[in-house]
Design an enzyme around this catalytic site. Sequence first.
Site, mmCIF file in Angstrom:
data_model
loop_
_atom_site.group_PDB
_atom_site.id
_atom_site.type_symbol
_atom_site.label_atom_id
_atom_site.label_comp_id
_atom_site.label_asym_id
_atom_site.label_seq_id
_atom_site.Cartn_x
_atom_site.Cartn_y
_atom_site.Cartn_z
ATOM 1 N N ARG A 279 34.026 52.653 41.353
ATOM 2 C CA ARG A 279 33.570 51.663 40.120
ATOM 3 C C ARG A 279 31.939 51.782 39.856
ATOM 4 N NH1 ARG A 279 38.573 47.373 37.953
ATOM 5 N NH2 ARG A 279 39.505 49.193 36.776
ATOM 6 N N LYS B 259 44.335 26.630 28.512
ATOM 7 C CA LYS B 259 43.272 26.375 28.191
ATOM 8 C C LYS B 259 43.956 27.491 26.298
ATOM 9 C CE LYS B 259 39.482 27.700 29.206
ATOM 10 N NZ LYS B 259 38.123 28.373 29.063
ATOM 11 N N THR C 299 45.513 39.238 31.870
ATOM 12 C CA THR C 299 46.008 40.446 32.493
ATOM 13 C C THR C 299 46.645 40.806 30.922
ATOM 14 O OG1 THR C 299 46.505 38.288 33.939
ATOM 15 C CG2 THR C 299 48.184 39.610 33.152
ATOM 16 N N GLY D 187 44.938 49.689 33.073
ATOM 17 C CA GLY D 187 45.175 50.324 33.776
ATOM 18 C C GLY D 187 46.826 50.368 34.552
ATOM 19 N N GLY D 188 47.337 49.528 34.914
ATOM 20 C CA GLY D 188 48.027 50.107 35.905
ATOM 21 C C GLY D 188 48.234 48.635 36.841
#
Lengths: 426, 205, 550
Positions: C353, C114, C122, C127-128
């Site tokens: 979370r 897009k 991404t 965080g990882g």
Amino acid sequence: MPEYENSSVLNQVLLHPNSVVGADLTAWLATWGGQGLRSALAAPESIIDRVREAQLRGLGGSGFPTHIKWQAVANEAEGDKYLIGNGNEDEPGTFKDRMLLELSPHQVIEGALIAALATGINHVIFYINPHLQRAMTAMQQAVAQWLESSLYPEVCRVVGRTVELQVMPSSGYYVGGEETAAIASVEGSFPFPRGKPPFPAQSGVHGKPTLINNIETLANLSHLLRNGVAWFHSLGRGGNSGTKVYSLSGDVLNPGVYELPMGITLNELIFSYGGGMLVGKKLKAVFTGGPSNTILTKNDLDVSLDFDSVRQRHSSLGTGAMIVVSEGTGIVKRVAEYVRFFADASCGQCPPCKSGTYYLSMLLDKIDTGHGRRVDLDAITNLCEMLPGSGRCHLIDGAVKVVDSSLYHFKSEYEQALRQPRARVV
Amino acid sequence: MVKKMVSAKINGHAVTAPDSMNIIQAYWHAGFPRISGVGCLEGVCGSCRVMVRRVDSGKVTAELACQTMIEEGMQVQFLSFQTPKQHTYRLADFKNSWDVQSQFFDIFPEVSHCRHCGGCDVVCPKDIDVENGVGLAAMGRFREAGELFVECVMCNLCKSGCPEQIAPNQVGLFARRVTAYFHIRPSNLINRLEAIRRGEFRITR
Amino acid sequence: MAGIPYTEALSRYQIAAPRPLRDSSLAVADLLEQFHPDYLKNSTVELKVGANKGDRCHRDLARILQSDSRIDDLALAGVEVLETDVLVIGGGGAGCTAAITAAEQGVEVMLATKLKLGDSNTVMAEGGIQASIEPSDTPQMHYDDTLRAGHHLSDKALVELLAMSGPEVVRWLIQQGMQFEVNKYGDLLTRKPGGASAPRVVYYRDYTGLEMMRVLRESVRNCKVVVREFSPVVDLLSDESGHCAGAVLSNLSMDAYTVVRARQVILASGGIGRLHLNQFPTSNHFGATGDGLVLAYRLGAKLRDLDSFQYHPTGMAYPCHMMGSLITEGVRSAGVQILNALGERFVEELNPRDHVAAAIIRECAEGRGVLTEKGVGVWLDTPTLERQQPGIFERRFPKLVQRGKQGSVDPRQIPMLIYPTLHYQNGGVVIDVNGQSTVPGLYCVGEVSGGIHGRNRLMGNALLELVVFGRRAALHAAANLRRSGYHRVSLEHLSNMRRELMRLGEDMTYKGPQLFPDYANFDNDPDYRDLNYRIILGELGARIRKLVST
């Protein structure tokens, strides 16, 4: 009365047969050569006054009064002082300095020696674009001849020191013609322009006072001192002094270099000397001096080609280059070409200049190739507003001017080039 | 907290917005459509390149619109150009880490032309020591060069601003990639891979 | 909303040693049900058409899933037509991984995205990536943690693959040239994600996503993939047997459509954050408008968990222009505390979370939040963490420090104000272990797919998932190219949905996919006139009115 009183106004001085003797000092001294220099040697303290009275101005594009620069260098304390004879000529459509250097190197060197006498300069550097092979060779030969001549020791004696004469290839970059860039180049580094002040007259090559004059400016001096101020005034038209070497190119019958009275009209240049428009097409626009200036159009044919009159049309005489384009020429394409030139020439130090010209060039190409959209045109307009004054030197300003003025005069051409929405079937 | 409204010009359009907004938010706030040159809105994707001229300033700077707050009298132009042409290489083609330095110059021959104008340092919106990084890479000090480009968001401003067409961001990324490719060999990872290969781990649902 | 104004609350705040945890007085299930946004009353509706007819779905998502297409056949008359073996839709981590992998197999690959290649969620991931590599950890624990966090609603086969592939994925990324944090012996450093039983997340400062995206993008640029940037897909194409057979791209740069015929389509179009469900701010990328779900659904693909979304507990709440932008969970892994306006600790920070987010929402709802000009939040006690581990922010969270500077909030001195931010779409298109959707020829990978995370995702599982399934889908797609080419490739499948909608008397004026958030005003942008149904409809209307009046 001087002998050319009744001759044509074309090629009266710098390109007169008496001047055009090539790298042959004997021939030059047999005609007009040496007279101006002897006059200078007789009264070195009055040279600057004579230059001032003659109203000689920088012919490399700025039109800055020559005597002011000279006086500034002369005022500096004694010591090493430099003169750079600027022959870096590289912009599209300008080819006058190369002709002067090739055809008549001696008048240039004589002028430089006069400048040395007036200001106490002891290093004279002819800074010449390495792409101009023949000009370079002619200058090298001519300088060697001067060093052997009897006048040369005289100059050194009056200056009080050995006056070094040197021919040096310039960097070959367009930006290297800018004063501070030329200094950097002479010092052996990349020709990056720097901000002013300090002005070169105070701190130039190796921090020493430095005078930078265009080749054409230097070429005028021997004649000016030889024939006097009144004669110099009489050469010009409409209150202007001297002559101007115009580089005429583009869609005219006879392109070439023309030395004509300062203040001749554009109409005369194109139609009397240039032989008129090619294939009888109508004149569309003239890119002047660089082509980093505001475009002139057919409404400007009556403009007198001198610094002040052209400025009144919001343009600039610049180097005296006139690139004439006729109807049938795509303005967008032309402007895109020139901006591409500026984008390539931009030295990189100032991102607005480098990225700005790059982006402008990309947008112009896009429009020229039929892929442009309204938003692209708006971006060009906006950048023309934002970018001026954002660089150390004036490269970006020149690039913007040519774009901006083309937009002013030929907006509809840009609009027509924009991509049209698809016609829809229902 | 009092909202102060400011007037600015974005892409040539007059815009009025609270000064607590960044350039993109201000442009939207004023009702103008804007989709190209908008990305993560967090300063890591490098899409929202703009040129900015602040009032009474001769300086024009390159910034990321999502990271620049709108100011009174500010002039802004989005720079949405296509990604410039890339230098191509494949890590798998480097058979030996001893050869990386020589191959580097085959891939990025322009690097040796750097004229040290410093334009890339000025233009970088992340204040990366770009020119120095290119210099280090040219000396084969890839690990060190790569460290300088940690925050590079590949906005390509340095590339478009390089008079020698060096792609400093790509040089930086190259330096980082070869460092990982040849030098990251974690024993904890390798042990685990080996154990998995031997079938020591199975999942019981 | 009641609470304590920002300045007052800030003056009360003090750096202090670890604080005791206040009793929650609510069981986790009750906490979620009462305060998690997924359980908000009237936020979900029943889908009326399509493969998930009868399922609960978030109202805003249902609207776009049951929208009419932006185009019809006529829009495709005289447009550019391209062909490729594999078409990858989406230029984020999943799309790039799939494109690289497919290209390695020697098939023709085209990638349409897009925006710019790599502009995605991404690139923003901080965080990882989870990979069980520590001696104290096993793939089984990874599997168990993932299932538990997802409330045991995940597809077990997918999770098993996920957990077993972690170490291999990290290796693959290193071989693509991605760097990770290592100790002085070169071993990978790990941190413990909220809701996990062992340290398992490998990372690169708080730039894991940036580092990963840079490398993957460079890989794509360096292999034989045709990249089409600024080309959002408006609809997929089908062939006579109902296979997915390509897509219609809107070429924004040219303001025109492009038809791409493909033997296999890998959809990696990401999430939905920019739909701002329940009016939440989002940590998502500008392009995350759930297009992929719409495209797949129209083609008949089965979706799942359409009423479950992740609200990341630590979204910024102050300064206001950064609302919704993410503070990495890594900060919680490092031991930061969360405090309400009264300075009380009210939740175990390293819980999953959804749990932490619900607890924060509860504090704010019950008047113990900090009020700002535009909203409310609670403190993330960063100064105390800096006091306990001096230099940790500069070393490990440079992005946070930089962003703090921009908002004139230095996290080392002033606590960050946080509030949950819409972060991730837990569900998505149902896939099998090879990333295949229920429609032949259509693979879905990354955030657009569903089933891996159940109803709640663990930190570090998204970056992992997109590589695992991006690679698997690409390998499977490349190995199973349909030999028969393209027969009667068309938009015919749209008619089915249109019939259903019309029979139900649905309002069909709303067109999808959304492509861009409302506030970007795409549908009124004259620069994209030819891609724009509203502008075109407006012009048609004007023409008709003119005809009628004459």
